[in-house]
Write an enzyme that holds these catalytic residues in place. Structure first.
Site, PDB file in Angstrom:
ATOM      1  N   SER A 134     -71.877 -47.302 -11.382  1.00 33.76           N
ATOM      2  CA  SER A 134     -73.318 -47.549 -11.541  1.00 33.76           C
ATOM      3  C   SER A 134     -73.931 -47.602 -10.158  1.00 33.76           C
ATOM      4  CB  SER A 134     -73.547 -48.890 -12.245  1.00 33.76           C
ATOM      5  OG  SER A 134     -74.898 -49.309 -12.123  1.00 33.76           O
ATOM      6  N   TYR A 147     -71.521 -58.009 -12.798  1.00 31.29           N
ATOM      7  CA  TYR A 147     -71.655 -56.579 -13.121  1.00 31.29           C
ATOM      8  C   TYR A 147     -71.629 -55.729 -11.849  1.00 31.29           C
ATOM      9  CZ  TYR A 147     -73.300 -52.202 -15.068  1.00 31.29           C
ATOM     10  OH  TYR A 147     -73.386 -50.880 -15.426  1.00 31.29           O
TER      11      TYR A 147
HETATM   12  N1  LIG Z   1     -77.213 -47.451 -19.500  1.00 37.44           N
HETATM   13  C1  LIG Z   1     -77.338 -47.647 -18.214  1.00 37.44           C
HETATM   14  O1  LIG Z   1     -78.492 -47.838 -17.718  1.00 37.44           O
HETATM   15  C2  LIG Z   1     -76.138 -47.605 -17.316  1.00 37.44           C
HETATM   16  C3  LIG Z   1     -76.372 -47.510 -15.924  1.00 37.44           C
HETATM   17  C4  LIG Z   1     -75.280 -47.461 -15.078  1.00 37.44           C
HETATM   18  C5  LIG Z   1     -73.985 -47.483 -15.576  1.00 37.44           C
HETATM   19  N2  LIG Z   1     -73.797 -47.588 -16.918  1.00 37.44           N
HETATM   20  C6  LIG Z   1     -72.401 -47.633 -17.394  1.00 37.44           C
HETATM   21  O2  LIG Z   1     -72.199 -46.593 -18.322  1.00 37.44           O
HETATM   22  C7  LIG Z   1     -71.101 -46.919 -19.176  1.00 37.44           C
HETATM   23  C8  LIG Z   1     -71.483 -46.632 -20.616  1.00 37.44           C
HETATM   24  O3  LIG Z   1     -72.527 -47.508 -21.005  1.00 37.44           O
HETATM   25  P1  LIG Z   1     -73.763 -47.034 -21.908  1.00 37.44           P
HETATM   26  O4  LIG Z   1     -74.973 -47.118 -21.078  1.00 37.44           O
HETATM   27  O5  LIG Z   1     -73.453 -45.761 -22.584  1.00 37.44           O
HETATM   28  O6  LIG Z   1     -73.834 -48.266 -22.925  1.00 37.44           O
HETATM   29  P2  LIG Z   1     -73.541 -48.396 -24.490  1.00 37.44           P
HETATM   30  O7  LIG Z   1     -74.382 -47.437 -25.264  1.00 37.44           O
HETATM   31  O8  LIG Z   1     -73.702 -49.853 -24.760  1.00 37.44           O
HETATM   32  O9  LIG Z   1     -72.010 -47.962 -24.629  1.00 37.44           O
HETATM   33  C9  LIG Z   1     -70.976 -48.804 -24.206  1.00 37.44           C
HETATM   34  C10 LIG Z   1     -69.669 -48.327 -24.809  1.00 37.44           C
HETATM   35  O10 LIG Z   1     -68.627 -49.193 -24.350  1.00 37.44           O
HETATM   36  C11 LIG Z   1     -67.848 -49.605 -25.485  1.00 37.44           C
HETATM   37  N3  LIG Z   1     -67.296 -50.946 -25.257  1.00 37.44           N
HETATM   38  C12 LIG Z   1     -67.943 -52.064 -24.858  1.00 37.44           C
HETATM   39  N4  LIG Z   1     -67.110 -53.121 -24.852  1.00 37.44           N
HETATM   40  C13 LIG Z   1     -65.893 -52.646 -25.270  1.00 37.44           C
HETATM   41  C14 LIG Z   1     -64.625 -53.246 -25.482  1.00 37.44           C
HETATM   42  N5  LIG Z   1     -64.425 -54.571 -25.331  1.00 37.44           N
HETATM   43  N6  LIG Z   1     -63.615 -52.465 -25.891  1.00 37.44           N
HETATM   44  C15 LIG Z   1     -63.780 -51.140 -26.103  1.00 37.44           C
HETATM   45  N7  LIG Z   1     -64.968 -50.518 -25.908  1.00 37.44           N
HETATM   46  C16 LIG Z   1     -66.010 -51.266 -25.503  1.00 37.44           C
HETATM   47  C17 LIG Z   1     -68.832 -49.604 -26.654  1.00 37.44           C
HETATM   48  O11 LIG Z   1     -68.132 -49.370 -27.882  1.00 37.44           O
HETATM   49  P3  LIG Z   1     -67.868 -50.441 -29.059  1.00 37.44           P
HETATM   50  O12 LIG Z   1     -68.996 -51.419 -29.089  1.00 37.44           O
HETATM   51  O13 LIG Z   1     -67.748 -49.588 -30.300  1.00 37.44           O
HETATM   52  O14 LIG Z   1     -66.562 -51.054 -28.681  1.00 37.44           O
HETATM   53  C18 LIG Z   1     -69.683 -48.378 -26.321  1.00 37.44           C
HETATM   54  O15 LIG Z   1     -69.074 -47.213 -26.834  1.00 37.44           O
HETATM   55  C19 LIG Z   1     -70.775 -48.395 -18.879  1.00 37.44           C
HETATM   56  O16 LIG Z   1     -69.639 -48.464 -18.065  1.00 37.44           O
HETATM   57  C20 LIG Z   1     -72.000 -48.892 -18.135  1.00 37.44           C
HETATM   58  O17 LIG Z   1     -71.686 -49.961 -17.266  1.00 37.44           O
HETATM   59  C21 LIG Z   1     -74.837 -47.640 -17.793  1.00 37.44           C
END
Ligand SMILES: NC(=O)c1ccc[n+]([C@@H]2O[C@H](COP(=O)([O-])OP(=O)(O)OC[C@H]3O[C@@H](n4cnc5c(N)ncnc54)[C@H](OP(=O)(O)O)[C@@H]3O)[C@@H](O)[C@H]2O)c1
Length: 250
Positions: A134, A147
């Site tokens: 991130s 985080y």
């Molecule tokens: N959205 C942003 O603005 C942003 C910015 C920078 C970086 N990121 C990073 O991008 C990545 C993906 O996030 P996203 O934005 O796509 O968010 P998201 O839509 O909330 O997706 C998160 C994913 O992680 C899985 N997950 C969470 N806790 C888990 C656990 N205990 N075991 C297994 N799977 C788990 C969830 O699946 P289940 O709930 O089905 O387990 C879901 O598929 C993350 O690493 C996040 O830190 C996001």
């Protein structure tokens, strides 16, 4: 790099789901990892080529070990460590378990799965590891203490792993998204109103950038002009100023 089978954690929504869909368009088979089995089954059924579902809570040692063992079978040439979450607010206002779980998913799971992937792929002489970090990796602001630290780990670790893997046929890439429209902010109870529209990217845009960087064997990719500019500015600012601006904003 052209992949045949990818394992994607956090495949049930957001950036992970966009990566899975793009891999489907490229004819890449997938192993889908997350907790929500219903969503994973639906995504697997829609995938145009072979798709396996591996339900796992990555905070659980045994379930994480099952994912490691799946990588060690040796038929996977792309591992995407994407699962992760954040929590808005002060460290002491969250439960100890919630804070620890963030480290377990964002750091420990990614670290162990990178280890399984690097060893297995090195033996095969080919493969790609894509670790989702991130832009938060480049700041240490209040309300995002754990985080930001987890994502700093991802960037630092992946940079060094890429160096260690040089010449093996295996590459390691970190992707550093900024604000991306997914379920992340609802899950982490973030206030979205303060962020202007131009600062956001779609999960599809971010997924494409990540896969492009991994295919090229790049060490690190920051997707989006706004994010690139922001990280560029951060790198030229004194630490005290970055902290003051970050703390005021968050
Ligand atoms: N959205 C942003 O603005 C942003 C910015 C920078 C970086 N990121 C990073 O991008 C990545 C993906 O996030 P996203 O934005 O796509 O968010 P998201 O839509 O909330 O997706 C998160 C994913 O992680 C899985 N997950 C969470 N806790 C888990 C656990 N205990 N075991 C297994 N799977 C788990 C969830 O699946 P289940 O709930 O089905 O387990 C879901 O598929 C993350 O690493 C996040 O830190 C996001």
């Amino acid at each position: 790099m052209v992949w045949t089978k990818a394992l994607v954690t956090g495949a049930s929504s957001g950036i992970g789901l966009s990566i899975v869909r793009e891999l489907g368009r490229r004819g890449v088979a997938v192993v889908l990892v997350a907790r929500d089995i219903d969503r994973l089954n639906t995504i697997a059924n829609e995938h145009p080529v072979a798709a396996e579902v591996l339900q796992a809570d990555l905070t659980n040692t045994e379930q994480l070990a099952a994912v490691e063992q799946r990588i060690e079978v040796g038929d996977i040439d792309l591992v995407v460590n994407n699962a992760g979450f954040g929590l808005d607010g002060m460290f002491i206002d969250h439960t100890r378990d919630d804070e620890t779980n963030m480290v377990l998913v964002n750091v420990v799971a990614l670290h162990r799965l990178s280890h399984a992937a690097a060893i297995t792929m090195k033996t095969a002489g080919t493969g790609s590891i894509l670790n989702i970090a991130s832009v938060a990796a480049f700041t240490s602001t209040a309300r995002a203490s754990t985080y930001s630290a987890t994502k700093a780990f991802v960037v630092s670790f992946t940079d060094a792993l890429a160096s260690e893997l040089k010449g093996t046929g295996v590459t390691a890439t970190s992707l550093c998204p900024g604000l991306t429209r997914t379920e992340f902010h609802d899950r982490g109870d973030y206030d979205l109103d303060k962020f202007p529209d131009f600062a956001w990217q779609t999960s599809d845009e971010v997924a494409l950038q990540g896969l492009h960087a991994a295919a090229n064997g790049e060490r690190r990719r920051i997707p989006g002009a706004v994010n690139k500019a922001m990280v560029g500015v951060i790198k030229t600012m004194p630490e005290t100023l970055i902290r003051a601006v970050g703390n005021r904003f968050f």
